[in-house]
Scaffold this motif. Structure first.
Motif, PDB file in Angstrom:
ATOM      1  N   PHE A  82      -0.640   1.843 -12.852  1.00 36.37           N
ATOM      2  CA  PHE A  82      -2.002   2.012 -12.306  1.00 36.37           C
ATOM      3  C   PHE A  82      -2.401   0.807 -11.454  1.00 36.37           C
ATOM      4  O   PHE A  82      -2.977   0.949 -10.387  1.00 36.37           O
ATOM      5  N   GLY A  83      -2.090  -0.396 -11.965  1.00 36.78           N
ATOM      6  CA  GLY A  83      -2.394  -1.612 -11.206  1.00 36.78           C
ATOM      7  C   GLY A  83      -1.611  -1.683  -9.903  1.00 36.78           C
ATOM      8  O   GLY A  83      -2.047  -2.314  -8.938  1.00 36.78           O
ATOM      9  N   CYS A  84      -0.440  -1.024  -9.883  1.00 37.06           N
ATOM     10  CA  CYS A  84       0.380  -1.014  -8.656  1.00 37.06           C
ATOM     11  C   CYS A  84      -0.318  -0.271  -7.527  1.00 37.06           C
ATOM     12  O   CYS A  84      -0.008  -0.478  -6.358  1.00 37.06           O
ATOM     13  N   THR A  85      -1.252   0.626  -7.870  1.00 34.68           N
ATOM     14  CA  THR A  85      -1.884   1.429  -6.827  1.00 34.68           C
ATOM     15  C   THR A  85      -3.040   0.689  -6.151  1.00 34.68           C
ATOM     16  O   THR A  85      -3.219   0.813  -4.955  1.00 34.68           O
ATOM     17  N   HIS A  86      -3.825  -0.051  -6.926  1.00 35.39           N
ATOM     18  CA  HIS A  86      -4.995  -0.720  -6.330  1.00 35.39           C
ATOM     19  C   HIS A  86      -4.906  -2.244  -6.339  1.00 35.39           C
ATOM     20  O   HIS A  86      -5.072  -2.880  -5.317  1.00 35.39           O
ATOM     21  N   PHE A  87      -4.647  -2.821  -7.541  1.00 34.80           N
ATOM     22  CA  PHE A  87      -4.740  -4.273  -7.662  1.00 34.80           C
ATOM     23  C   PHE A  87      -3.751  -5.003  -6.748  1.00 34.80           C
ATOM     24  O   PHE A  87      -4.143  -5.881  -5.970  1.00 34.80           O
ATOM     25  N   LEU A 147       0.840  -1.203   0.000  1.00 34.42           N
ATOM     26  CA  LEU A 147       0.000   0.000   0.000  1.00 34.42           C
ATOM     27  C   LEU A 147       0.879   1.258   0.000  1.00 34.42           C
ATOM     28  O   LEU A 147       0.601   2.226  -0.729  1.00 34.42           O
ATOM     29  N   ALA A 148       1.948   1.234   0.815  1.00 35.22           N
ATOM     30  CA  ALA A 148       2.857   2.388   0.858  1.00 35.22           C
ATOM     31  C   ALA A 148       3.496   2.594  -0.519  1.00 35.22           C
ATOM     32  O   ALA A 148       3.607   3.735  -1.005  1.00 35.22           O
ATOM     33  N   ASN A 149       3.901   1.499  -1.166  1.00 39.87           N
ATOM     34  CA  ASN A 149       4.463   1.604  -2.522  1.00 39.87           C
ATOM     35  C   ASN A 149       3.414   2.170  -3.487  1.00 39.87           C
ATOM     36  O   ASN A 149       3.734   2.987  -4.346  1.00 39.87           O
ATOM     37  N   PRO A 180       2.054 -13.560  -3.824  1.00 39.81           N
ATOM     38  CA  PRO A 180       3.144 -13.343  -2.869  1.00 39.81           C
ATOM     39  C   PRO A 180       3.679 -11.912  -2.958  1.00 39.81           C
ATOM     40  O   PRO A 180       3.597 -11.278  -4.012  1.00 39.81           O
ATOM     41  N   LEU A 181       4.215 -11.425  -1.830  1.00 36.63           N
ATOM     42  CA  LEU A 181       4.667 -10.025  -1.767  1.00 36.63           C
ATOM     43  C   LEU A 181       5.739  -9.699  -2.808  1.00 36.63           C
ATOM     44  O   LEU A 181       5.688  -8.659  -3.449  1.00 36.63           O
ATOM     45  N   PHE A 182       6.728 -10.616  -2.968  1.00 37.68           N
ATOM     46  CA  PHE A 182       7.863 -10.296  -3.854  1.00 37.68           C
ATOM     47  C   PHE A 182       7.406 -10.010  -5.287  1.00 37.68           C
ATOM     48  O   PHE A 182       7.981  -9.187  -5.988  1.00 37.68           O
ATOM     49  N   GLN A 183       6.313 -10.693  -5.694  1.00 38.77           N
ATOM     50  CA  GLN A 183       5.808 -10.492  -7.056  1.00 38.77           C
ATOM     51  C   GLN A 183       5.329  -9.045  -7.234  1.00 38.77           C
ATOM     52  O   GLN A 183       5.553  -8.426  -8.277  1.00 38.77           O
ATOM     53  N   ALA A 184       4.670  -8.511  -6.189  1.00 34.72           N
ATOM     54  CA  ALA A 184       4.207  -7.112  -6.252  1.00 34.72           C
ATOM     55  C   ALA A 184       5.385  -6.161  -6.138  1.00 34.72           C
ATOM     56  O   ALA A 184       5.447  -5.136  -6.835  1.00 34.72           O
ATOM     57  N   LEU A 185       6.339  -6.519  -5.259  1.00 37.54           N
ATOM     58  CA  LEU A 185       7.434  -5.587  -4.976  1.00 37.54           C
ATOM     59  C   LEU A 185       8.278  -5.266  -6.198  1.00 37.54           C
ATOM     60  O   LEU A 185       8.629  -4.111  -6.433  1.00 37.54           O
TER      61      LEU A 185
END
Lengths: 257, 254
Positions: free
Chosen positions: B203-208, B142-144, B219-224
């Protein structure tokens, strides 16, 4: 009519002075409104229907609601931003002129960039009607419902603007009572359950713009009152909005400098 | 620490309107409720339907943190009023000043907007809490997401440095974020290439991604790696554009 046309010409000249900016803002404004439909479209591609309404039928409701909203926005900038008139004390200026305050607010500025939304609503509705094979039969109804929807939207916004006579700020009330309910009115109202459906029918009658009359025209409802509902809503809201605006005017005490 | 002072001022400035914001929260909740009802109508009261209600309401609670940030990060307003000159004479650059000012605003939104909307979602719609192990990954994602949303809004602010009127850029930001952030539905419901756009665009980084982590779907690393890549790209872009545009800011107001 002469004054009206002169003011439209003045608005056109003022807004097209920076042509690139006018073009870019008009296109992006249409796109911003289109995003709502794109999401509904993509979502319903995954399902056969939403509460018994197919994609084309939901698109028709969406088209009418958004065309009405666009028509209102062209003339309703003053009412939409009425809080600014209250906060700055500019409403005093309207009071000393020998014309209706509501009319002055409507003639205040024509937001021609909102025509993008009107065209988009018409386009979505007509494409949806064509794909159902009903364009030839229903296009006069579609246009009439857009016009009635714009009148209902105008009347609701007069009531919401009048709240600012008591509260000065009304932005948050408009978000709650209009923007959220307008979004709800883009969908078949029965999916929201009885409370919200009744709210959209009797209190803030935005479901009468598209859902009820289309329900009758598309054979989903048998009661002819559904078809008459936008006429009833527009006729019923007229005296209510008039009285509330008058009461607000009596209550008005100037603010600002 | 001037940065913290700026955050604190921005936070306190918002507290004046706390009652207005509570009313706004009801409106915001209603938007989420509408979309949740659409999902329940489509999927029924099934585990999948309940999961989508949680997905939608978590996203609705997040809109004040990752979607509706101050327009152009306050820059258009400062240019119109002429107060941008005060930022120009400060020893910090405009980018970092804007970041801390917006951070204070968002910290306020978290306490007085996101939490009440989430609470309403829990009470009215029975939104699920995340597993305890998902809490830290969720808040990190969320912070990212906030940092990426800040840079996107900052680009709107930079637009106003060049063109003054920023309405078009703001509309474009709203269109892209509302459409491709996955705010209303996760990527699997989007058609072909749009699905990829939602997963890999800023854009997907903000909500999805944050809400998918909340649900324990990814998993978290995939988003990071996606989020940090975009933070890097947007940071460099904003920094370079700021250096270029700050030379020609039109000063207005008075």
């Amino acid at each position: 009519m002469g004054v009206f046309l002169t003011l439209v010409r003045a608005s056109w000249r003022a807004q097209t002075h920076y042509r690139f900016n006018f073009f870019f803002t008009t296109v992006s404004s249409g796109l911003a409104m289109f995003s709502d439909f794109l999401l509904i479209w993509w979502l319903l591609m995954n399902f056969p229907s939403l509460g018994g309404w197919k994609l084309e039928e939901v698109a028709c409701i969406f088209g009418i609601v958004n065309c009405s909203w666009g028509l209102f926005r062209v003339i309703g900038v003053g009412l939409k931003n009425f809080q600014e008139f209250m906060l700055s004390g500019r409403f005093d200026v309207l009071l000393v002129r020998p014309a209706s305050t509501v009319l002055q607010l409507l003639l205040h500025r024509f937001d021609l960039k909102s025509l993008g939304g009107v065209v988009q609503g018409l386009g979505i509705g007509f494409v949806a009607l064509t794909s159902m094979g009903l364009l030839g039969q229903l296009w006069p109804w579609f246009l009439l419902l857009c016009l009635l929807g714009a009148i209902i939207t105008l009347e609701i916004n007069i009531i919401l603007a009048a709240i600012a006579f008591w509260t000065i700020r009304n932005e948050e009330i408009v978000v709650l009572a209009f923007y959220a309910t307008r979004t709800a009115s883009e969908y078949p109202a029965h999916i929201f359950g009885p409370f919200l459906k009744n709210l959209l029918t009797f209190a803030i009658p935005l479901a009468t713009i598209g859902y009820f009359p289309l329900g009758y025209l598309l054979g989903k409802m048998q009661n002819p009152v559904a078809l008459l509902s936008p006429f009833l809503a527009a006729g019923g809201l007229f005296p209510i909005s008039f009285v509330i605006w008058k009461m607000g005017m009596h209550h008005y005490s100037s603010t600002g400098t | 620490m001037p940065a913290l002072a700026l955050m604190k001022t921005s936070f306190q400035r918002n507290r004046v309107y706390v009652l207005n914001h509570m009313l706004n929260n009801l409106g915001s909740f209603l938007f989420g409720y509408i979309i949740a009802m659409v999902w329940l109508s489509l999927l029924g009261n099934t585990p999948e339907g309940r999961e989508m209600v949680t997905y939608v309401m978590v996203n609705q609670a997040m809109v004040g943190l990752v979607m509706f940030l101050p327009r152009g990060c306050f820059i258009p307003q400062k240019i119109r009023e002429g107060t941008i000159v005060f930022d120009l004479v400060r020893p910090q650059n405009i980018l970092s000043l804007a970041f801390f000012e917006v951070s204070g605003h968002v910290a306020y939104n978290f306490v007085f907007r996101s939490l009440p909307i989430f609470l309403l979602g829990f009470l009215v719609l029975g939104v699920d809490f995340p597993r305890l192990s998902q809490l830290f990954p969720f808040f990190l994602a969320l912070a990212n997401g906030f940092v990426i949303a800040f840079f996107l809004n900052y680009l709107v602010g930079l637009w106003s440095m060049h063109f003054v009127d920023f309405t078009g850029a703001q509309n474009l930001y709203y269109f892209t974020t509302a459409t491709f952030s996955g705010y209303m539905m996760p990527p699997e419901f989007f058609p072909g290439f749009v699905r990829t756009l939602v997963e890999f665009s800023p854009f997907g980084c903000t909500h999805f991604w944050p809400s998918a982590i909340y649900l324990g779907r990814v998993p978290l690393f995939q988003a990071l790696w996606i989020q940090w890549s975009w933070i890097g790209i947007l940071w460099v872009t904003c920094w370079l554009l700021t250096r270029r545009l700050v030379q020609r800011i039109p000063i207005q107001g008075g």
